[in-house]
Design a protein around this motif. Structure first.
Motif, mmCIF file in Angstrom:
data_model
loop_
_atom_site.group_PDB
_atom_site.id
_atom_site.type_symbol
_atom_site.label_atom_id
_atom_site.label_comp_id
_atom_site.label_asym_id
_atom_site.label_seq_id
_atom_site.Cartn_x
_atom_site.Cartn_y
_atom_site.Cartn_z
ATOM 1 N N LEU A 274 0.821 -1.204 0.000
ATOM 2 C CA LEU A 274 0.000 0.000 0.000
ATOM 3 C C LEU A 274 0.862 1.263 0.000
ATOM 4 O O LEU A 274 0.967 1.984 0.992
ATOM 5 N N VAL A 275 1.470 1.529 -1.138
ATOM 6 C CA VAL A 275 2.272 2.741 -1.333
ATOM 7 C C VAL A 275 1.710 3.603 -2.470
ATOM 8 O O VAL A 275 2.313 4.610 -2.824
ATOM 9 N N TYR A 276 0.602 3.173 -3.060
ATOM 10 C CA TYR A 276 -0.265 3.962 -3.930
ATOM 11 C C TYR A 276 0.187 4.127 -5.384
ATOM 12 O O TYR A 276 -0.659 4.201 -6.273
ATOM 13 N N THR A 277 1.463 4.216 -5.671
ATOM 14 C CA THR A 277 1.891 4.457 -7.051
ATOM 15 C C THR A 277 2.744 3.307 -7.566
ATOM 16 O O THR A 277 3.433 2.628 -6.778
ATOM 17 N N PRO A 278 2.740 3.063 -8.885
ATOM 18 C CA PRO A 278 3.609 2.014 -9.439
ATOM 19 C C PRO A 278 5.073 2.283 -9.147
ATOM 20 O O PRO A 278 5.834 1.358 -8.840
ATOM 21 N N GLN A 279 5.477 3.556 -9.226
ATOM 22 C CA GLN A 279 6.876 3.894 -8.964
ATOM 23 C C GLN A 279 7.248 3.568 -7.522
ATOM 24 O O GLN A 279 8.332 3.033 -7.244
ATOM 25 N N GLY A 280 6.345 3.917 -6.596
ATOM 26 C CA GLY A 280 6.621 3.630 -5.192
ATOM 27 C C GLY A 280 6.714 2.147 -4.921
ATOM 28 O O GLY A 280 7.556 1.695 -4.136
ATOM 29 N N LEU A 281 5.868 1.353 -5.577
ATOM 30 C CA LEU A 281 5.892 -0.092 -5.370
ATOM 31 C C LEU A 281 7.160 -0.700 -5.958
ATOM 32 O O LEU A 281 7.784 -1.578 -5.349
ATOM 33 N N ARG A 282 7.568 -0.229 -7.119
ATOM 34 C CA ARG A 282 8.815 -0.742 -7.706
ATOM 35 C C ARG A 282 10.004 -0.427 -6.801
ATOM 36 O O ARG A 282 10.904 -1.257 -6.617
ATOM 37 N N TYR A 283 10.011 0.771 -6.229
ATOM 38 C CA TYR A 283 11.124 1.143 -5.355
ATOM 39 C C TYR A 283 11.124 0.308 -4.079
ATOM 40 O O TYR A 283 12.179 -0.136 -3.612
ATOM 41 N N LEU A 284 9.935 0.067 -3.520
ATOM 42 C CA LEU A 284 9.851 -0.775 -2.336
ATOM 43 C C LEU A 284 10.415 -2.161 -2.621
ATOM 44 O O LEU A 284 11.216 -2.697 -1.837
ATOM 45 N N THR A 297 -4.625 -3.728 1.122
ATOM 46 C CA THR A 297 -5.646 -2.772 0.695
ATOM 47 C C THR A 297 -6.082 -1.796 1.779
ATOM 48 O O THR A 297 -6.607 -0.735 1.467
ATOM 49 N N ASP A 298 -5.911 -2.134 3.068
ATOM 50 C CA ASP A 298 -6.472 -1.347 4.170
ATOM 51 C C ASP A 298 -7.993 -1.313 4.094
ATOM 52 O O ASP A 298 -8.629 -0.312 4.438
ATOM 53 N N HIS A 299 -8.571 -2.415 3.665
ATOM 54 C CA HIS A 299 -10.022 -2.518 3.509
ATOM 55 C C HIS A 299 -10.718 -2.410 4.858
ATOM 56 O O HIS A 299 -10.275 -3.015 5.828
ATOM 57 N N PRO A 300 -11.805 -1.647 4.966
ATOM 58 C CA PRO A 300 -12.512 -0.926 3.897
ATOM 59 C C PRO A 300 -12.351 0.594 3.979
ATOM 60 O O PRO A 300 -13.207 1.332 3.496
ATOM 61 N N PHE A 301 -11.269 1.095 4.564
ATOM 62 C CA PHE A 301 -11.170 2.518 4.867
ATOM 63 C C PHE A 301 -10.785 3.364 3.653
ATOM 64 O O PHE A 301 -10.226 2.865 2.666
ATOM 65 N N ASP A 302 -11.054 4.669 3.767
ATOM 66 C CA ASP A 302 -10.863 5.547 2.613
ATOM 67 C C ASP A 302 -9.395 5.787 2.285
ATOM 68 O O ASP A 302 -9.077 6.233 1.170
ATOM 69 N N MET A 303 -8.490 5.500 3.192
ATOM 70 C CA MET A 303 -7.068 5.584 2.879
ATOM 71 C C MET A 303 -6.553 4.298 2.238
ATOM 72 O O MET A 303 -5.370 4.179 1.937
ATOM 73 N N GLY A 304 -7.452 3.346 2.052
ATOM 74 C CA GLY A 304 -7.100 2.118 1.352
ATOM 75 C C GLY A 304 -7.414 2.205 -0.123
ATOM 76 O O GLY A 304 -7.777 3.262 -0.650
ATOM 77 N N VAL A 305 -7.276 1.088 -0.813
ATOM 78 C CA VAL A 305 -7.541 1.029 -2.253
ATOM 79 C C VAL A 305 -8.462 -0.151 -2.535
ATOM 80 O O VAL A 305 -8.469 -1.142 -1.803
ATOM 81 N N ASP A 306 -9.257 -0.020 -3.595
ATOM 82 C CA ASP A 306 -10.166 -1.108 -3.969
ATOM 83 C C ASP A 306 -9.783 -1.740 -5.297
ATOM 84 O O ASP A 306 -10.553 -2.515 -5.862
ATOM 85 N N ASP A 307 -8.577 -1.432 -5.801
ATOM 86 C CA ASP A 307 -8.096 -2.025 -7.052
ATOM 87 C C ASP A 307 -6.653 -2.504 -6.895
ATOM 88 O O ASP A 307 -5.772 -2.140 -7.665
ATOM 89 N N PRO A 308 -6.387 -3.350 -5.890
ATOM 90 C CA PRO A 308 -4.997 -3.720 -5.604
ATOM 91 C C PRO A 308 -4.316 -4.467 -6.739
ATOM 92 O O PRO A 308 -3.119 -4.279 -6.973
#
Length: 345
Positions: A274-284, A297-308
Motif C-alpha cells: 500500500l504505497v499507492y503508485t507504481p513507482q513507489g511499489l517498484r522502489y519498495l 488494501t487497508d479494507h474498507p477505509f478511505d485511505m485504502g484502495v479497492d483495485d490492488p
C-alpha cells in the motif's frame, strides 16, 4: 460465454480490518477511553473528526458482515483476506480489562473468519502493556481461536515496541512461528499534524518509520531473528530513505546497536504494497526484495484502495514476481494451501 479463468496462485490481501462491537462495549464509558478520545480530538481538526465519524457510520456493515466483506473481495479480485481488528488496542487498560478486551476481540475475529474459512484468515490482539499476560493471550489466540498471529500498534501507551519488556512476547511469537503485523494508530506528533488530516497522511508513516528504526537499531531483530514481522503501508518512510540509516551505522559508533547494516534487516521483514503508485511499489521491491512484499488494501477505509491487482499490474513486474506479490508470498508466510478454484465474478 467464457468461464472465469482458473487462478494459478491466490490473490491475498494482507490488510483487512474488522470491528468488534463486544470489545468496544467493554471500554465504553471508562476513564481510559475518555482520555484516548480526548487525545484523538487534539490530534485532529474538527473537520477530520467529523469525516472519521461519518466514515465509521457508513462502513459498519463492511467492518462486521461476512457476506459484505466477501462481495467486496470478489469485486477487488481478492481470493483470501487477512482480517485483523481495527488497530485500537487500548494499551492503557489495566490487567483485568486488558484480558477481557483481548479475548473479546480475538473471539470476534475467529468467529468472523470461521464463516468463510477458505477465504478469511484471522489476526488477533494482545495486551502488550502487560507482557506476561500478552504471552498467555497470544498462546490462547493461536491454540484456541486458530489465529495466525497478532496485530500491534507502533507504540504501547508511549512505550516503544523495542522496549526490552516486550521480549517475552517476541520470543513467544518466534517460538510459535506466528506473525506480528505492525499497524500504526494515531501519531505522537499530536496537534502539530492536526490540520488537513496530516496526522494520518504524514503521521502514521512517521510512526511506523520510528518504530521499525527502534526495532532495528536496538538489536531486537538480532535477538529474535526468526520473528515474522509484517508491516503496513509499505513500512512507512523507512524503505525509501534507508540509506541515511546505513550511513549513520557506518559513520557513528553510537548508531551501532545492531550487528549489521540497517538496510539488511528490511529483508527480514515483509511489507504490504500500500504505497499507492507504481513507482513507489517498484522502489519498495527494489529495496526489500520481491519475496518480501505482500498485497495490502487497508479494507474498507478511505485511505485504502479497492483495485490492488490493477495497481500491482501497473508496476510492470515480471510474471513470477508479480504472482509472488499478489499472493504467493502471503500464502507461504501464512501456510495456507490453495486449490486453484475459480474466483467468483
Amino acid at each position: 460465454m467464457r468461464s472465469a479463468p482458473v487462478v494459478a496462485s491466490p490473490v491475498v490481501d494482507f490488510h483487512g480490518h474488522l470491528a468488534a462491537p463486544a470489545a468496544d462495549a467493554l471500554v465504553a464509558g471508562t476513564p481510559g477511553f475518555a482520555a484516548e478520545l480526548a487525545a484523538e480530538q487534539h490530534a485532529h481538526s474538527p473537520e477530520s473528526l467529523a469525516a472519521n465519524r461519518a466514515q465509521l457510520g457508513r462502513l459498519g456493515p463492511q467492518l462486521t458482515d461476512v457476506a459484505v466483506r466477501l462481495a467486496a473481495m470478489d469485486a477487488m479480485g481478492v481470493d483470501v483476506q487477512v482480517v485483523g481488528p481495527m488497530p485500537m488496542h487500548h494499551y492503557w487498560a489495566d490487567r483485568a480489562l486488558a484480558a477481557r478486551l483481548s479475548r473479546a476481540t480475538n473471539e470476534a475475529v475467529a468467529d468472523h473468519c470461521a464463516q468463510a474459512p477458505d477465504r478469511l484468515v484471522g489476526l488477533g490482539t494482545v495486551p502488550l502493556q502487560h507482557p506476561h499476560l500478552a504471552v498467555a493471550e497470544l498462546s490462547r489466540a493461536v491454540a484456541e481461536y486458530g489465529l495466525r498471529g497478532i496485530s500491534v500498534s507502533t507504540t504501547v501507551d508511549g512505550r516503544e515496541l523495542a522496549d526490552s519488556r516486550h521480549d517475552p512476547v517476541w520470543a513467544c511469537a518466534q517460538e510459535l512461528g506466528v506473525l506480528v503485523f505492525i499497524h500504526p494508530w494515531g501519531c505522537s506528533l499530536g496537534e502539530r499534524l492536526a490540520t488537513q488530516y496530516l496526522g494520518n497522511t504524514v503521521g502514521q508513516p512517521v510512526e511506523t518509520t520510528v518504530a521499525l528504526s527502534h526495532l532495528i537499531f536496538t538489536g531486537v531483530l538480532d535477538r529474535f531473528p526468526g520473528l515474522k514481522l509484517v508491516v503496513a503501508h509499505g513500512g512507512g518512510y523507512l524503505p525509501t530513505y534507508i540509506g541515511r540509516s546505513d550511513h549513520a551505522w557506518h559513520a557513528r559508533q553510537d548508531a551501532r546497536g545492531c550487528r549489521e547494516t540497517p538496510s539488511s534487516y528490511l529483508r527480514r521483514m515483509w511489507f504490504d504494497s500500500l504505497v499507492y503508485t507504481p513507482q513507489g511499489l517498484r522502489y519498495l521491491v527494489d529495496q526489500v526484495g520481491g519475496d518480501r512484499v505482500v498485497l495490502g488494501t487497508d479494507h474498507p477505509f478511505d485511505m485504502g484502495v479497492d483495485d490492488p491487482v490493477k495497481r500491482l499490474d501497473a508496476a510492470g513486474f515480471a510474471p513470477a514476481e508479480r504472482d509472488a506479490i499478489a499472493g504467493g508470498n502471503a500464502a507461504r508466510l501464512l501456510g495456507i494451501p490453495y486449490c486453484g478454484t475459480e474466483r467468483k465474478g
